[in-house]
Design a protein around this motif. Structure first.
Motif, mmCIF file in Angstrom:
data_model
loop_
_atom_site.group_PDB
_atom_site.id
_atom_site.type_symbol
_atom_site.label_atom_id
_atom_site.label_comp_id
_atom_site.label_asym_id
_atom_site.label_seq_id
_atom_site.Cartn_x
_atom_site.Cartn_y
_atom_site.Cartn_z
ATOM 1 N N ARG A 197 25.796 -16.792 55.434
ATOM 2 C CA ARG A 197 24.981 -16.054 56.575
ATOM 3 C C ARG A 197 25.751 -15.994 57.644
ATOM 4 O O ARG A 197 26.294 -17.216 57.826
ATOM 5 N N SER B 128 24.614 -15.928 60.166
ATOM 6 C CA SER B 128 23.897 -17.563 61.419
ATOM 7 C C SER B 128 24.505 -18.314 60.856
ATOM 8 O O SER B 128 24.385 -19.488 62.001
ATOM 9 N N ALA C 111 23.737 -5.068 71.998
ATOM 10 C CA ALA C 111 23.194 -3.745 70.581
ATOM 11 C C ALA C 111 24.606 -3.150 71.353
ATOM 12 O O ALA C 111 24.525 -2.384 72.661
ATOM 13 N N THR D 76 26.901 -10.502 52.774
ATOM 14 C CA THR D 76 25.959 -11.005 53.835
ATOM 15 C C THR D 76 25.684 -12.040 55.318
ATOM 16 O O THR D 76 25.222 -11.226 55.469
ATOM 17 N N ILE E 96 26.353 -8.764 57.193
ATOM 18 C CA ILE E 96 24.320 -7.997 57.175
ATOM 19 C C ILE E 96 24.179 -8.553 58.811
ATOM 20 O O ILE E 96 23.038 -7.453 59.074
ATOM 21 N N GLY E 97 24.174 -10.017 58.909
ATOM 22 C CA GLY E 97 22.992 -10.156 59.878
ATOM 23 C C GLY E 97 24.047 -10.009 61.028
ATOM 24 O O GLY E 97 23.736 -9.425 62.251
ATOM 25 N N ALA F 52 25.270 -6.825 61.773
ATOM 26 C CA ALA F 52 25.311 -5.666 61.701
ATOM 27 C C ALA F 52 23.347 -5.936 62.433
ATOM 28 O O ALA F 52 22.764 -4.751 63.051
ATOM 29 N N GLU F 53 22.832 -6.633 61.900
ATOM 30 C CA GLU F 53 21.365 -7.237 63.023
ATOM 31 C C GLU F 53 21.460 -7.373 64.241
ATOM 32 O O GLU F 53 20.741 -6.687 65.256
ATOM 33 N N ALA F 54 22.944 -8.232 64.809
ATOM 34 C CA ALA F 54 23.054 -8.820 65.794
ATOM 35 C C ALA F 54 23.940 -7.315 66.533
ATOM 36 O O ALA F 54 23.552 -7.431 68.029
ATOM 37 N N ALA G 133 23.074 -3.701 66.545
ATOM 38 C CA ALA G 133 21.915 -2.820 65.566
ATOM 39 C C ALA G 133 21.305 -2.111 66.936
ATOM 40 O O ALA G 133 21.044 -2.541 68.266
ATOM 41 N N PRO G 134 22.018 -0.810 67.231
ATOM 42 C CA PRO G 134 21.771 -0.181 66.424
ATOM 43 C C PRO G 134 23.509 0.273 66.507
ATOM 44 O O PRO G 134 23.758 1.544 65.749
#
Length: 74
Positions: free
Chosen positions: A22, A24, A36, A49, A52-53, A55-57, A59-60
């Motif tokens: 991950r 994290s 962002a 995997t 994905i983390g 991308a969350e950090a 976003a957008p």
């Protein structure tokens, strides 16, 4: 495309381990610097995997993951 089926180290056990990674834990050093709207390229992303983390950090923003092993991307 590299045929990693014949490369050492890309067996099922390693692929399973990649699934547990991950952002994290594997990119903790980077996360405080992300904002962002950033755009990132994740080279050697494996199954994504960590991607994905990331991308969350951002976003957008956008994150693109690439890997030589097509099985990882699948």
């Amino acid at each position: 495309m590299v045929n990693t089926a014949q490369q050492p180290g890309y067996g099922p056990a390693l692929q399973d381990m990649f699934q547990l990674r991950r952002a994290s834990s594997r990119a903790a050093y980077l996360l405080p610097h992300l904002r962002a709207g950033f755009s990132l390229l994740d080279c050697g992303c494996g199954p994504g995997t960590v991607t994905i983390g990331l991308a969350e950090a951002v976003a957008p923003g956008q994150v693109v993951g690439i890997d030589l092993d097509a099985r990882s991307l699948a």
